[in-house]
Design a protein around this motif. Structure first.
Motif, PDB file in Angstrom:
ATOM      1  N   THR A  89       0.855  -1.193   0.000  1.00  0.00           N
ATOM      2  CA  THR A  89       0.000   0.000   0.000  1.00  0.00           C
ATOM      3  C   THR A  89       0.888   1.239   0.000  1.00  0.00           C
ATOM      4  N   ARG A  90       0.292   2.371  -0.298  1.00  0.00           N
ATOM      5  CA  ARG A  90       1.057   3.616  -0.319  1.00  0.00           C
ATOM      6  C   ARG A  90       1.544   3.943   1.095  1.00  0.00           C
ATOM      7  N   PRO A  91       2.804   4.323   1.248  1.00  0.00           N
ATOM      8  CA  PRO A  91       3.292   4.674   2.577  1.00  0.00           C
ATOM      9  C   PRO A  91       2.744   6.045   3.001  1.00  0.00           C
ATOM     10  N   PRO A  92       2.398   6.186   4.279  1.00  0.00           N
ATOM     11  CA  PRO A  92       1.900   7.488   4.724  1.00  0.00           C
ATOM     12  C   PRO A  92       3.052   8.487   4.819  1.00  0.00           C
ATOM     13  N   SER A  93       2.994   9.520   4.030  1.00  0.00           N
ATOM     14  CA  SER A  93       4.028  10.548   4.071  1.00  0.00           C
ATOM     15  C   SER A  93       3.427  11.872   3.614  1.00  0.00           C
TER      16      SER A  93
END
Length: 122
Positions: A89-93
């Protein structure tokens, strides 16, 4: 002389005389060697649209292969120092990192139709 029932099934409509039986067995052996399926398997595969073969039975699998499930979403990959990192999944940043390849994440209707099409394009 009576032919046993399994022999009749294997020979697929061949008579019980020697030349026809030898020719039928030879054609099926050549078909298994080239295509991985006997002649009746080619017909069943064409009618059902699935990969069916007696070779699968010999390996302990089902006669016909189950339809492949739809592919999952592709991994999300971003650039890192000297390499590429990929996640499920997309990393939270903050701010959102741009992916290495920003392509479609699902199949288009045409691709899905090709994936579920009958074999061999009948």
């Amino acid at each position: 002389m009576r032919c046993p029932v399994p022999l009749l099934i294997l020979l697929f409509l061949a008579a019980c005389d020697g030349p026809a039986a030898v020719a039928t067995v030879g054609v099926n052996v050549a078909s298994i060697t080239v295509f991985g399926r006997a002649v009746p398997d080619l017909l069943v595969s064409g009618v059902t649209g699935r990969d069916c073969s007696v070779v699968r039975l010999d390996r302990g699998l089902s006669y016909c292969e189950a339809q492949a499930p739809a592919p999952g979403p592709p991994p999300y990959c971003t650039r890192s120092r000297g390499s590429v990192d990929c996640w499920v999944t997309r990393p939270p940043s903050i701010p959102m990192q741009e992916g290495v390849v920003n392509g479609p994440v699902t199949l288009t209707p045409a691709q899905e139709q090709d994936r579920t099409a009958r074999w061999p394009d009948l």
